[in-house]
Motif scaffolding. Structure first.
Motif, short mmCIF file in Angstrom:
data_model
loop_
_atom_site.label_atom_id
_atom_site.label_comp_id
_atom_site.label_asym_id
_atom_site.label_seq_id
_atom_site.Cartn_x
_atom_site.Cartn_y
_atom_site.Cartn_z
N GLU A 253 0.71 -1.31 0.07
CA GLU A 253 0.04 0.03 0.23
C GLU A 253 0.94 1.05 -0.03
O GLU A 253 0.36 2.14 -0.90
CB GLU A 253 -1.05 -0.05 1.19
N LEU A 254 1.85 1.08 0.65
CA LEU A 254 2.69 2.36 0.76
C LEU A 254 3.68 2.65 -0.52
O LEU A 254 4.06 3.76 -0.93
CB LEU A 254 3.68 2.20 1.99
N ARG A 255 3.91 1.66 -1.10
CA ARG A 255 4.59 1.51 -2.32
C ARG A 255 4.28 2.18 -3.61
O ARG A 255 4.82 3.03 -4.28
CB ARG A 255 5.19 0.13 -2.80
N THR A 256 2.93 2.12 -3.53
CA THR A 256 1.86 2.74 -4.56
C THR A 256 2.14 4.41 -4.74
O THR A 256 2.47 4.68 -5.67
CB THR A 256 0.60 1.96 -4.74
N PRO A 257 1.63 4.86 -3.55
CA PRO A 257 1.66 6.31 -3.79
C PRO A 257 3.21 6.79 -3.79
O PRO A 257 3.44 7.95 -4.15
CB PRO A 257 1.11 6.70 -2.23
N LEU A 258 4.13 6.05 -3.09
CA LEU A 258 5.65 6.37 -3.09
C LEU A 258 6.03 6.44 -4.71
O LEU A 258 6.53 7.25 -5.09
CB LEU A 258 6.54 5.57 -2.30
N SER A 259 5.53 5.22 -5.20
CA SER A 259 5.99 5.25 -6.57
C SER A 259 5.50 6.42 -7.54
O SER A 259 6.02 6.69 -8.53
CB SER A 259 5.65 3.85 -7.03
N ALA A 260 4.31 6.79 -7.31
CA ALA A 260 3.64 7.82 -7.98
C ALA A 260 4.52 9.19 -7.81
O ALA A 260 4.89 9.95 -8.44
CB ALA A 260 2.24 8.00 -7.60
N ILE A 261 4.65 9.38 -6.49
CA ILE A 261 5.47 10.69 -6.01
C ILE A 261 6.87 10.71 -6.65
O ILE A 261 7.34 11.57 -7.38
CB ILE A 261 5.35 10.82 -4.52
N ARG A 262 7.38 9.70 -6.60
CA ARG A 262 8.81 9.41 -7.29
C ARG A 262 8.62 9.78 -8.79
O ARG A 262 9.52 10.22 -9.35
CB ARG A 262 9.51 7.94 -6.85
N GLY A 263 7.89 9.15 -9.35
CA GLY A 263 7.67 9.27 -10.97
C GLY A 263 7.30 10.82 -11.30
O GLY A 263 8.35 11.41 -12.19
N TYR A 264 6.39 11.46 -10.42
CA TYR A 264 6.50 12.84 -10.95
C TYR A 264 7.59 13.56 -10.67
O TYR A 264 8.07 14.68 -11.38
CB TYR A 264 5.25 13.47 -10.11
N LEU A 265 8.24 13.42 -9.47
CA LEU A 265 9.60 14.13 -9.17
C LEU A 265 10.78 14.00 -10.43
O LEU A 265 11.51 14.72 -10.76
CB LEU A 265 10.09 13.56 -7.76
N GLN A 266 10.57 12.53 -10.85
CA GLN A 266 11.54 12.40 -12.03
C GLN A 266 11.22 13.10 -12.97
O GLN A 266 12.22 13.52 -13.86
CB GLN A 266 11.57 10.71 -12.14
N LEU A 267 10.01 13.30 -13.30
CA LEU A 267 9.39 14.15 -14.40
C LEU A 267 9.80 15.36 -14.60
O LEU A 267 10.36 16.32 -15.41
CB LEU A 267 7.98 14.09 -14.74
N TYR A 268 9.90 16.11 -13.14
CA TYR A 268 10.11 17.43 -12.83
C TYR A 268 11.65 17.50 -12.86
O TYR A 268 12.15 18.68 -13.44
CB TYR A 268 9.55 17.80 -11.55
N ASP A 269 12.33 16.68 -12.67
CA ASP A 269 13.79 16.92 -12.55
C ASP A 269 14.40 16.81 -13.94
O ASP A 269 15.38 17.50 -14.21
CB ASP A 269 14.39 15.56 -11.69
N LYS A 270 13.81 15.98 -15.00
CA LYS A 270 14.38 15.96 -16.27
C LYS A 270 13.70 17.00 -16.95
O LYS A 270 14.06 17.07 -18.19
CB LYS A 270 13.85 14.53 -16.93
N GLY A 271 12.91 17.87 -16.60
CA GLY A 271 12.38 19.22 -17.26
C GLY A 271 11.26 18.65 -18.42
O GLY A 271 10.88 19.53 -19.23
N MET A 272 10.37 17.53 -17.98
CA MET A 272 9.45 17.29 -18.88
C MET A 272 8.06 17.92 -18.36
O MET A 272 7.32 17.80 -19.21
CB MET A 272 9.24 15.63 -18.82
N LEU A 273 8.05 18.53 -17.26
CA LEU A 273 7.09 19.42 -17.08
C LEU A 273 7.20 20.85 -17.33
O LEU A 273 7.45 21.30 -16.29
CB LEU A 273 6.65 19.22 -15.58
N ARG A 274 7.05 21.08 -18.56
CA ARG A 274 7.28 22.53 -19.08
C ARG A 274 6.15 23.56 -18.74
O ARG A 274 6.39 24.79 -18.49
CB ARG A 274 7.59 22.85 -20.50
N GLU A 275 4.94 23.04 -19.01
CA GLU A 275 3.79 23.78 -18.72
C GLU A 275 3.22 23.91 -17.47
O GLU A 275 3.51 23.21 -16.39
CB GLU A 275 2.72 23.36 -19.90
#
Length: 462
Positions: A253-275
């Motif tokens: 149960e804890l791995r699911t939200p952690l994975s989602a948060i980690r995924g969005y942070l990786q998108l932000y870190d790689k500059g893929m969230l431009r808008e």
């Protein structure tokens, strides 16, 4: 056996000594009476030689003793006071027995002085002898054989020892048989203990056909102990299995939200969230997952505290008021849902208010999450038979028998639906902490009814 053997030996010795003393006393009495009769007659050897006195002596003292038998039963001998040798009586020379008696008595004067006869041996045979002194200075020796007495005592000793040995042997056999029979339950205990040590916790000590009180008490105590040990072992195994499943489910149960948060942070870190809109949507999703994770952790902490049996803050609580508040909350969250409330007046119980509010909140949230928004719900509370029954029932899809059996398991979600799967586990934990019980009534297509039974006063833990 040893004590009995000592007892038999002691009893035999006492009885034989008593018998010997009694028989010797009879012999001594006869000898003393005869000696006193002669002494009181004041006779001389010349008078004894007369026919009349000889007849008296032969009739009273030594009938038939003129024969020279090897060991006569009685011996009557006259002894010269100066030489100590046997002398002739009625002109008849002393017999071998008379000479032997005179020789055995070293000093006849001591016999006349002593009140009790003495033991002497005449030609290898035991006698009791006494003496009296005649008027002319001659000593008369009177002796009675004790050979028959000693032989009788020897025979009695052999008989007693034979009977005692037979009794000891019989007792030994009976004791061994009895001990063997009484030890059979103990052998069963050893066998049962060995089987349990090998892993068979269901084994119990069988009842004996002829149990002694002590062994039966031991059997009952051991069976009770084994039952407790088995229950504790089963409980430990069940708890360990639940803990393993709990840890696995919590991790999942804890791995699911952690994975989602980690995924969005990786998108932000790689500059893929431009808008800006994308970044806001990612931020909202991370906050939602963080809230979900925080809610899950809070519920886990609640369950952990319930497992530790926390001290409740008990006071008088109006359950009817809590039910009406929960119904108002549900109407505010889902205005289109038909809600029926059966909680009129005040109904007080001695309980923890925050815990009961959490129970009602979880039950209402369970209805809100797992049933359509237009499904009717009824909340009611009543007092019956000294307990308070609180019921939350809906007319939703209901549960199967298999799902109903697992409804209180942690992280169980029927059909993999929404929610953390901890709400009903928390409900059960809180209710049990109050000394109550929770029951469900459901069937596919017939809705779900959860009934909480609470005592009017929560029992105080020791």
């Amino acid at each position: 056996m040893a004590l009995l053997a000592l007892g038999i030996v002691a009893a035999t010795a006492v009885s034989l000594m008593g018998m010997r003393h009694y028989l010797l006393d009879q012999i001594d009495t006869e000898l003393t009476k005869t000696r006193d009769s002669l002494a009181s007659a004041h006779l001389t050897m010349r008078q004894i030689d007369s026919v009349a006195v000889l007849g008296f002596v032969r009739d009273r003292l030594t009938p038939g003793e003129t024969e020279d038998r090897p060991t006569p039963d009685t011996i009557f001998a006259a002894v010269d006071g100066g030489t100590g040798e046997a002398v002739a009586v009625l002109g008849i020379a002393p017999t071998d027995a008379q000479r032997g008696l005179a020789a055995a008595v070293a000093d006849p004067r001591t016999l006349t002085v002593d009140a009790e006869p003495h033991d002497v041996t005449v030609r290898g045979a035991p006698y009791r002898v006494t003496a009296t002194r005649l008027s002319d200075g001659t000593y008369v020796l009177l002796a009675t054989s004790t050979d028959a007495l000693h032989k009788g005592i020897a025979k009695a000793l052999k008989l007693d020892l034979a009977v005692g040995t037979l009794l000891l042997a019989l007792l030994a056999c009976l004791t061994l048989f009895s001990v063997r029979r009484r030890m059979l339950p103990l052998e069963d205990m050893v066998e049962t203990s060995s089987a349990i040590a090998e892993g068979d916790l269901t084994r119990r000590i069988p009842s004996s056909h002829h149990p002694t009180q002590e062994v039966e008490q031991l059997r009952l105590a051991l069976n009770s102990m084994l039952h407790q040990v088995e229950s504790a072992y089963r409980t430990r195994e069940r708890t360990a299995a639940q803990l393993r499943r709990f840890v696995a489910d919590a991790s999942h149960e804890l791995r699911t939200p952690l994975s989602a948060i980690r995924g969005y942070l990786q998108l932000y870190d790689k500059g893929m969230l431009r808008e800006p809109a994308e970044r806001k949507r990612a931020w909202d999703r991370m906050m939602a997952e963080a809230d979900r994770m925080g809610h899950l952790v809070d519920e886990l902490l609640t369950l952990a505290r319930l497992d530790q049996q926390p001290e409740l803050r008990l006071r008088n609580v109006d359950v009817s008021c809590l039910v009406r508040d929960a119904a108002e909350d549900l109407r505010a969250q889902q205005p289109e849902r038909p809600v029926t409330v059966g909680a009129e007046g005040a109904l007080l119980v001695h309980a923890d208010e925050s815990g009961l509010r959490q129970v009602l909140g979880n039950l209402v949230a369970n209805v809100r999450t797992h049933t359509p928004a237009d499904v009717p719900v009824r909340l009611g509370v009543e007092r019956e038979d000294g307990v308070v029954r609180l019921c939350v029932a809906d007319e939703g899809p209901g549960l199967t028998a298999e799902d109903a059996a697992r409804i209180f398991d942690r992280f169980f979600r029927a059909g993999g639906g929404a929610g953390s799967g901890l709400g009903m586990a928390i409900v059960q934990g809180v209710v049990r902490a109050h000394g109550g019980d929770v029951a469900v009534r459901t069937a596919p297509g017939e809705g779900l009814a959860v009934t909480v039974t609470l005592p009017t006063r929560t029992p105080v833990r020791p």
